[in-house]
Scaffold this active site. Structure first.
Site, short mmCIF file in Angstrom:
data_model
loop_
_atom_site.label_atom_id
_atom_site.label_comp_id
_atom_site.label_asym_id
_atom_site.label_seq_id
_atom_site.Cartn_x
_atom_site.Cartn_y
_atom_site.Cartn_z
N ARG A 24 2.22 0.08 -45.13
CA ARG A 24 1.68 1.17 -45.96
C ARG A 24 0.83 0.61 -47.10
O ARG A 24 -0.14 1.21 -47.52
CB ARG A 24 2.81 2.02 -46.53
CG ARG A 24 3.40 3.00 -45.54
CD ARG A 24 4.16 4.12 -46.24
NE ARG A 24 5.29 3.64 -47.00
CZ ARG A 24 6.51 3.42 -46.49
NH1 ARG A 24 6.73 3.64 -45.20
NH2 ARG A 24 7.49 2.98 -47.24
N SER A 41 16.35 -0.58 -35.52
CA SER A 41 16.28 0.55 -36.45
C SER A 41 17.36 1.60 -36.18
O SER A 41 17.09 2.78 -36.10
CB SER A 41 14.89 1.21 -36.34
OG SER A 41 14.73 2.20 -37.32
N ALA A 43 21.26 3.48 -36.85
CA ALA A 43 22.08 3.92 -37.99
C ALA A 43 23.43 3.23 -37.93
O ALA A 43 24.42 3.81 -37.46
CB ALA A 43 22.23 5.44 -37.91
N CYS A 45 25.52 2.67 -40.15
CA CYS A 45 26.55 3.36 -40.92
C CYS A 45 27.12 4.56 -40.14
O CYS A 45 28.18 5.07 -40.48
CB CYS A 45 25.99 3.84 -42.26
SG CYS A 45 25.09 2.54 -43.12
N VAL A 83 14.29 -15.65 -33.19
CA VAL A 83 13.57 -16.70 -33.91
C VAL A 83 14.53 -17.88 -34.06
O VAL A 83 15.63 -17.73 -34.60
CB VAL A 83 13.10 -16.20 -35.30
CG1 VAL A 83 12.43 -17.33 -36.07
CG2 VAL A 83 12.15 -15.02 -35.13
N ASP A 286 21.20 -7.64 -45.91
CA ASP A 286 22.53 -8.25 -45.97
C ASP A 286 22.51 -9.78 -46.04
O ASP A 286 23.53 -10.38 -46.37
CB ASP A 286 23.34 -7.85 -44.73
CG ASP A 286 23.94 -6.47 -44.84
OD1 ASP A 286 23.67 -5.78 -45.84
OD2 ASP A 286 24.69 -6.07 -43.92
C1 LIG Z 1 30.19 0.41 -38.94
C2 LIG Z 1 29.36 0.20 -40.18
C3 LIG Z 1 29.35 1.17 -41.15
C4 LIG Z 1 28.60 0.98 -42.30
N1 LIG Z 1 28.60 1.95 -43.25
C5 LIG Z 1 27.84 1.80 -44.36
C6 LIG Z 1 27.78 2.82 -45.32
O1 LIG Z 1 28.39 3.88 -45.17
N2 LIG Z 1 27.01 2.61 -46.42
C7 LIG Z 1 26.30 1.46 -46.61
O2 LIG Z 1 25.61 1.32 -47.62
N3 LIG Z 1 26.33 0.48 -45.68
C8 LIG Z 1 27.08 0.62 -44.57
N4 LIG Z 1 27.09 -0.36 -43.62
C9 LIG Z 1 26.33 -1.60 -43.83
C10 LIG Z 1 24.89 -1.47 -43.35
O3 LIG Z 1 24.87 -1.03 -42.05
C11 LIG Z 1 24.23 -2.82 -43.48
O4 LIG Z 1 24.24 -3.16 -44.84
C12 LIG Z 1 22.81 -2.82 -42.98
O5 LIG Z 1 22.75 -2.54 -41.62
C13 LIG Z 1 22.18 -4.19 -43.21
O6 LIG Z 1 20.90 -4.18 -42.71
P1 LIG Z 1 20.09 -5.51 -42.47
O7 LIG Z 1 18.79 -5.11 -41.89
O8 LIG Z 1 20.07 -6.35 -43.68
O9 LIG Z 1 20.95 -6.35 -41.43
P2 LIG Z 1 21.51 -6.05 -39.98
O10 LIG Z 1 21.82 -4.62 -39.82
O11 LIG Z 1 22.60 -7.04 -39.79
O12 LIG Z 1 20.29 -6.41 -39.04
C14 LIG Z 1 19.84 -7.71 -38.89
C15 LIG Z 1 19.19 -7.85 -37.53
O13 LIG Z 1 18.58 -9.12 -37.46
C16 LIG Z 1 18.82 -9.66 -36.17
N5 LIG Z 1 18.68 -11.12 -36.22
C17 LIG Z 1 19.49 -12.00 -36.87
N6 LIG Z 1 19.02 -13.25 -36.69
C18 LIG Z 1 17.91 -13.15 -35.92
C19 LIG Z 1 17.00 -14.10 -35.38
N7 LIG Z 1 17.16 -15.38 -35.62
N8 LIG Z 1 16.00 -13.65 -34.63
C20 LIG Z 1 15.82 -12.33 -34.39
N9 LIG Z 1 16.66 -11.39 -34.85
C21 LIG Z 1 17.68 -11.81 -35.62
C22 LIG Z 1 20.26 -9.21 -35.90
O14 LIG Z 1 20.58 -9.33 -34.53
C23 LIG Z 1 20.19 -7.78 -36.37
O15 LIG Z 1 19.69 -6.95 -35.38
C24 LIG Z 1 27.84 -0.20 -42.46
C25 LIG Z 1 27.85 -1.16 -41.45
C26 LIG Z 1 28.59 -0.97 -40.33
C27 LIG Z 1 28.57 -2.02 -39.25
#
Ligand SMILES: Cc1cc2nc3c(=O)[nH]c(=O)nc-3n(C[C@H](O)[C@H](O)[C@H](O)COP(=O)(O)OP(=O)(O)OC[C@H]3O[C@@H](n4cnc5c(N)ncnc54)[C@H](O)[C@@H]3O)c2cc1C
Length: 554
Positions: A24, A41, A43, A45, A83, A286
């Site tokens: 954007r 992408s 959900a 949570c 990666v 995260d």
């Molecule tokens: C069951 C559950 C309930 C939740 N409920 C809440 C809630 O109510 N409120 C809240 O705030 N948070 C909640 N969370 C936490 C929230 O989902 C996470 O904080 C969020 O998904 C983090 O996003 P992210 O993109 O940083 O990491 P992730 O969701 O971990 O995504 C990272 C991605 O990177 C990929 N990846 C890693 N290494 C590589 C590589 N070397 N090459 C290519 N791809 C790679 C992984 O496979 C993954 O797909 C919840 C989580 C879960 C599991």
């Protein structure tokens, strides 16, 4: 002229948010996202609610597909592409196509690491048996739900009493599964203070979840069909499905191998602009370390809310001269547990003391809306402040009523450095269907100020059982006889408020501390004033009254 190239690693919350924001900001940017997973992408949570059937269809979890990203935003997403290396000198990443094992190198001008976190799996005996799951991806959720749908999950053991474990326990219970939950520490919801966590724990137990705390899962037994028993420090338990939810660890090995600095928490160290120590490499979500706004120290809050925020900042800053920044977060969280919601922001009392603050706290139950308006429910707020400066340090709210609004008010106040005097004067919206004329936030601030100004003395329920056991207190319940008869604190005596004056000789003036109990605290406060007038020196009100007392009652 060649287009500037952005590569993003990871395509869930932070990665897709970062890519979209960057695009954007700079429409002609060449954006590629690599994702190890097939689903992007999604959900995360919402996964527990898919298991519980509240979210009915798989497709409802999948927010956007690679095709939509391509069509609507000209962002290229490579699924099932891992990666494996970041070459920071040549500004290249090495990518393994997980379907055909082809390895390709891609050059970048800017790189955003959004590799997220992975559930921790402890090295327990037979932990790799079939039907022992963690819950992180949609694939995990699909597999768990399938077992439930097919009637193969009749007895579940959930290991870990954090948010995810509890949400899964609730949702499995909704589906008619027998659920036993193990938590190693003495109560569920470990980040919360004991009296709030026990309130939630009692409610979960009332709803039929068997909760065993302070005990360890040591291993599993089963056969080729899957897990059959869970071995624990208190014996073995039958189970045909196990959910391990004992925390997550940041995915940092790729970054670490490239020489990207990690912080004290083990997550990637970034500055307020989401920049790592290596030029043109940003990180978000995260996998990064955060700063706690109250302490100013490094902390790790792996949450969707923070991931989206940090992703957006990384996306903007990697292409724009107009830098956005994030000073820190409060770890604000909320969870629904059957009919009760629990929320927390800032420091718990325990953590505030650990951080060296001299704290004062108070616990106040209130209605969430006008008591005469249909549908009003109870909420109990614990407010934690610095004794010297009166700065608000944290809050926890639990109950059947609305807790998200007051916790967000307090989170906002802490963010802007409010003290109790400021918090107690906020101009908040009021009409009977929404709030009370003096909202819970204002009331709890005033009560804490009263405590700090020595207008009243209170005792937190967590401190009472031990004092009763040591016979250091004389617990006087000033509710009506009928209320006392239904349930009362062990060893307490009943002197209803309107009989107090005539019967006060029954209360020893110079003996143990007198603890006054009523339903929520109002009658106890009147009794406190009366006893003070009558010359009693050592008198305290039980904060939260019988409503928020989470220990055994007689
Ligand atoms: C069951 C559950 C309930 C939740 N409920 C809440 C809630 O109510 N409120 C809240 O705030 N948070 C909640 N969370 C936490 C929230 O989902 C996470 O904080 C969020 O998904 C983090 O996003 P992210 O993109 O940083 O990491 P992730 O969701 O971990 O995504 C990272 C991605 O990177 C990929 N990846 C890693 N290494 C590589 C590589 N070397 N090459 C290519 N791809 C790679 C992984 O496979 C993954 O797909 C919840 C989580 C879960 C599991």
């Amino acid at each position: 002229m060649a287009r500037e190239r952005l590569i993003v690693i990871g395509a869930v919350a932070a990665g897709t948010k970062a890519a979209s924001k960057a695009k954007r900001e700079k429409a002609d940017l060449d954006v590629k996202i690599f994702s190890k997973e097939e689903n992007i992408s999604y959900a995360g949570c919402g996964l527990p609610y898919y298991i519980g059937g509240i979210i009915k269809e798989k497709k409802e979890l999948l927010v956007r597909t690679p095709e939509i990203f391509k069509k609507e935003q000209d962002i290229e997403i490579y699924i099932k592409h891992e990666v494996t290396k970041i070459n920071v000198n040549e500004k290249k990443v090495t990518v393994l196509n997980l379907e055909n094992t082809e390895i390709t190198e891609y050059e970048y001008d800017k790189l955003i690491i959004a590799t997220g976190a992975t559930p921790f799996v402890p090295p327990l005996e037979n932990v790799n048996l079939k039907n022992i799951f963690t819950l992180r991806s949609v694939t995990d959720a699909f597999a768990i739900r399938e077992m439930v749908d097919m009637g193969k999950a009749k007895k579940a053991v959930v290991v870990g009493g954090g948010f995810i474990g509890l949400e899964v326990a609730e949702n499995l219970k909704h589906r008619g599964v027998d659920v036993t939950l193990f938590e190693l520490v003495p109560h569920i919801l470990p980040p919360f203070d004991e009296e709030i966590a026990l309130f939630a724990q009692n409610h979960m137990k009332e709803k039929g979840v068997d909760i065993i705390t302070g005990e360890k899962v040591t291993g599993f037994e089963g056969d080729s069909e899957g897990v059959k028993r869970v071995i624990t420090s208190v014996g073995s338990f039958e189970a045909d499905i196990v959910i391990l939810s004992i925390g997550v660890r940041p995915n940092v090995s790729l970054a670490k191998a490239a020489g990207i600095e990690l912080g004290v928490t083990g997550a990637i160290k970034v500055n307020e602009f989401m920049e790592t120590n290596i030029k043109d490499i940003y990180a978000a979500g995260d996998c990064i370390e955060n700063v706690n706004l109250v302490t100013g120290k490094a902390a790790w809050y792996p949450m969707g809310s923070t991931s989206n925020k940090t992703g957006r900042i990384a996306g903007q800053n990697c292409v724009s001269d107009l830098k956005d920044s994030l000073e820190g977060v409060l770890g604000t969280t909320i969870v629904k547990l059957f009919d009760v919601s629990a929320a927390k922001t800032g420091l718990s009392e325990r953590d505030a003391i650990k951080e060296g603050f001299e704290v004062e706290t108070v616990l106040v139950p209130m209605d969430d809306r006008a008591h005469y308006y249909p549908g009003h429910k109870n909420i109990t707020t614990k407010l934690i402040a610095d004794k010297k400066t009166h700065k608000v340090l944290g809050a926890q709210i639990i109950g059947e009523g609305v807790v998200d609004k007051p916790i967000d008010i307090i989170a906002t106040a802490i963010t802007f450095g409010a003290d109790l005097e400021g918090l107690s004067k906020l101009d908040l919206a009021y009409a009977p269907p929404f709030s009370t004329a003096m909202s819970s936030t204002l009331v709890v601030s005033n009560v804490l100020l009263n405590k700090l100004n020595q207008k009243m003395e209170g005792i937190n329920p967590a401190k009472l059982p031990e004092k009763i056991q040591r016979k250091e207190v004389n617990v006087v319940d000033v509710r009506e006889e009928v209320e006392f008869f239904i349930s009362a604190i062990p060893e307490s005596v009943n002197i209803p408020i309107n009989e107090l004056e005539n019967r006060c000789e029954e209360i020893n003036k110079d003996g143990e501390t007198v603890i006054l109990v009523c339903k929520v605290g109002r009658r106890a406060y009147t009794a406190y004033k009366k006893l003070k007038e009558l010359g009693y020196k050592d008198v305290k009100i039980l904060e939260g009254g019988a409503t928020a007392y989470p220990y055994e009652m007689k």
